[in-house]
Motif scaffolding. Structure first.
Motif, PDB file in Angstrom:
ATOM      1  N   LEU A  85       0.839  -1.192   0.000  1.00 14.85           N
ATOM      2  CA  LEU A  85       0.000   0.000   0.000  1.00 14.85           C
ATOM      3  C   LEU A  85       0.877   1.245   0.000  1.00 14.85           C
ATOM      4  O   LEU A  85       1.933   1.268   0.634  1.00 14.85           O
ATOM      5  N   ASP A  86       0.420   2.270  -0.706  1.00 14.51           N
ATOM      6  CA  ASP A  86       1.033   3.596  -0.615  1.00 14.51           C
ATOM      7  C   ASP A  86       0.605   4.165   0.736  1.00 14.51           C
ATOM      8  O   ASP A  86      -0.562   4.491   0.946  1.00 14.51           O
ATOM      9  N   ARG A  87       1.549   4.262   1.668  1.00 14.12           N
ATOM     10  CA  ARG A  87       1.189   4.645   3.033  1.00 14.12           C
ATOM     11  C   ARG A  87       0.580   6.046   3.106  1.00 14.12           C
ATOM     12  O   ARG A  87      -0.376   6.276   3.854  1.00 14.12           O
ATOM     13  N   HIS A  88       1.125   6.974   2.337  1.00 13.55           N
ATOM     14  CA  HIS A  88       0.587   8.344   2.352  1.00 13.55           C
ATOM     15  C   HIS A  88      -0.867   8.344   1.889  1.00 13.55           C
ATOM     16  O   HIS A  88      -1.734   8.974   2.524  1.00 13.55           O
ATOM     17  N   LYS A  89      -1.137   7.624   0.814  1.00 20.38           N
ATOM     18  CA  LYS A  89      -2.509   7.569   0.294  1.00 20.38           C
ATOM     19  C   LYS A  89      -3.434   6.875   1.284  1.00 20.38           C
ATOM     20  O   LYS A  89      -4.571   7.300   1.501  1.00 20.38           O
ATOM     21  N   TYR A  90      -2.926   5.815   1.897  1.00 21.15           N
ATOM     22  CA  TYR A  90      -3.725   5.062   2.870  1.00 21.15           C
ATOM     23  C   TYR A  90      -4.090   5.929   4.072  1.00 21.15           C
ATOM     24  O   TYR A  90      -5.247   5.973   4.503  1.00 21.15           O
ATOM     25  N   GLU A  91      -3.109   6.631   4.616  1.00 19.65           N
ATOM     26  CA  GLU A  91      -3.346   7.396   5.839  1.00 19.65           C
ATOM     27  C   GLU A  91      -4.095   8.695   5.596  1.00 19.65           C
ATOM     28  O   GLU A  91      -4.616   9.290   6.539  1.00 19.65           O
ATOM     29  N   ASN A  92      -4.158   9.137   4.342  1.00 16.35           N
ATOM     30  CA  ASN A  92      -4.878  10.368   4.029  1.00 16.35           C
ATOM     31  C   ASN A  92      -6.198  10.102   3.317  1.00 16.35           C
ATOM     32  O   ASN A  92      -6.788  11.010   2.731  1.00 16.35           O
ATOM     33  N   TRP A  93      -6.646   8.859   3.384  1.00 16.75           N
ATOM     34  CA  TRP A  93      -7.934   8.479   2.797  1.00 16.75           C
ATOM     35  C   TRP A  93      -9.046   9.176   3.580  1.00 16.75           C
ATOM     36  O   TRP A  93      -9.200   8.974   4.777  1.00 16.75           O
ATOM     37  N   SER A  94      -9.811  10.027   2.917  1.00 22.67           N
ATOM     38  CA  SER A  94     -10.804  10.846   3.612  1.00 22.67           C
ATOM     39  C   SER A  94     -12.222  10.297   3.529  1.00 22.67           C
ATOM     40  O   SER A  94     -13.130  10.806   4.173  1.00 22.67           O
ATOM     41  N   SER A  95     -12.389   9.240   2.744  1.00 22.89           N
ATOM     42  CA  SER A  95     -13.729   8.679   2.590  1.00 22.89           C
ATOM     43  C   SER A  95     -14.198   8.028   3.886  1.00 22.89           C
ATOM     44  O   SER A  95     -13.407   7.592   4.718  1.00 22.89           O
ATOM     45  N   THR A  96     -15.489   7.945   4.059  1.00 26.81           N
ATOM     46  CA  THR A  96     -16.062   7.270   5.227  1.00 26.81           C
ATOM     47  C   THR A  96     -16.281   5.781   4.950  1.00 26.81           C
ATOM     48  O   THR A  96     -16.848   5.078   5.779  1.00 26.81           O
ATOM     49  N   SER A  99      -7.972   1.249  -2.347  1.00 27.73           N
ATOM     50  CA  SER A  99      -7.608   2.524  -2.954  1.00 27.73           C
ATOM     51  C   SER A  99      -6.095   2.749  -2.929  1.00 27.73           C
ATOM     52  O   SER A  99      -5.533   3.340  -3.859  1.00 27.73           O
ATOM     53  N   ALA A 100      -5.430   2.265  -1.877  1.00 28.63           N
ATOM     54  CA  ALA A 100      -3.995   2.524  -1.705  1.00 28.63           C
ATOM     55  C   ALA A 100      -3.102   1.428  -2.276  1.00 28.63           C
ATOM     56  O   ALA A 100      -1.874   1.551  -2.239  1.00 28.63           O
ATOM     57  N   MET A 101      -3.669   0.359  -2.830  1.00 31.68           N
ATOM     58  CA  MET A 101      -2.880  -0.742  -3.384  1.00 31.68           C
ATOM     59  C   MET A 101      -2.017  -0.290  -4.549  1.00 31.68           C
ATOM     60  O   MET A 101      -2.503   0.383  -5.460  1.00 31.68           O
ATOM     61  N   VAL A 102      -0.739  -0.679  -4.517  1.00 40.61           N
ATOM     62  CA  VAL A 102       0.145  -0.353  -5.644  1.00 40.61           C
ATOM     63  C   VAL A 102       0.903  -1.572  -6.170  1.00 40.61           C
ATOM     64  O   VAL A 102       1.477  -1.521  -7.255  1.00 40.61           O
ATOM     65  N   GLY A 103       0.920  -2.676  -5.425  1.00 40.52           N
ATOM     66  CA  GLY A 103       1.646  -3.850  -5.895  1.00 40.52           C
ATOM     67  C   GLY A 103       1.661  -4.954  -4.855  1.00 40.52           C
ATOM     68  O   GLY A 103       0.848  -4.963  -3.934  1.00 40.52           O
ATOM     69  N   ASP A 104       2.600  -5.881  -5.013  1.00 37.91           N
ATOM     70  CA  ASP A 104       2.743  -6.945  -4.024  1.00 37.91           C
ATOM     71  C   ASP A 104       4.209  -7.338  -3.906  1.00 37.91           C
ATOM     72  O   ASP A 104       5.032  -7.052  -4.777  1.00 37.91           O
ATOM     73  N   VAL A 105       4.525  -8.004  -2.786  1.00 40.07           N
ATOM     74  CA  VAL A 105       5.887  -8.463  -2.528  1.00 40.07           C
ATOM     75  C   VAL A 105       5.785  -9.835  -1.863  1.00 40.07           C
ATOM     76  O   VAL A 105       4.902 -10.067  -1.030  1.00 40.07           O
TER      77      VAL A 105
END
Length: 203
Positions: free
Chosen positions: A69-80, A89-95
């Motif tokens: 997950l993109d941590r910035h996008k995850y932590e700034n998710w404003s939706s309820t 929404s914050a997924m960008v890939g896998d490891v």
């Protein structure tokens, strides 16, 4: 691998979470890309097959898979919306890391990284996600050697692994891939890339 069922790994830019069924649809959409399948040496699966694969990976004792997950996008998710949509929404890939089948020895593991979202590439997320996973494996599973097999054409991944200190040990013209390895016996080897590393165990 059962060890990562309730574990989340934090870095400065990324958050690694276990691969769950609600991630599958977006993951499947990524893998509809012929380019991504070629770069990751993956077969095209139906959505139903992807769900089956997720379940298998989740229960596999020899494989540890995290969604990046993109941590910035995850932590700034404003939706309820619920937490599932927040992660999607914050997924960008896998490891991933694989260990030899039916072996309790975790000293050597094979790692893979995929940053599927084009907008997330070139930002250091792949490097940090990979090092975060390897640090976890080093500290928790006592893994001291990491290997990776990368296709000849995947120059971006080859460059990434070489930056991290991986050395080429063999080439296969049959499979058109390079095998690289990293000695991680030094406990501080990943410190430059994991300065804000932390582990959360969900109860």
């Amino acid at each position: 691998m059962r060890e990562n069922k309730s574990i989340r790994l934090f870095g400065s830019k990324v958050l690694l979470v276990p691969y769950e069924s609600f991630h599958v649809e977006k993951y499947h959409n990524w893998m509809e890309s012929a380019e991504l399948r070629e770069l990751t040496a993956s077969e095209r699966l139906t959505l139903e097959q992807e769900y089956e694969m997720q379940k298998k990976w989740r229960e596999d004792c020899d494989k540890c898979t995290f969604i990046v997950l993109d941590r910035h996008k995850y932590e700034n998710w404003s939706s309820t919306d619920d937490s599932h949509n927040k992660e999607i929404s914050a997924m960008v890939g896998d490891v991933n890391i694989f260990y030899p089948p039916d072996s309790h020895d975790r000293s050597e593991g094979e790692v893979e990284i995929m940053i599927a979202e084009p907008s997330a590439r070139g930002r250091g997320l792949g490097k940090e996600a990979l090092c975060t996973l390897m640090k976890f494996a080093q500290e928790t599973l006592h893994t001291t050697t990491f290997t990776s097999k990368i296709g000849f054409e995947n120059n971006a991944s080859i460059h990434l692994f070489q930056i991290l200190g991986f050395q080429e040990v063999s080439r296969s013209d049959v499979f058109k891939e390079i095998t690289l390895t990293l000695d991680a016996s030094d406990p501080e080897i990943f410190l430059p890339y994991t300065k804000n590393y932390s582990v959360e165990i969900k109860k």
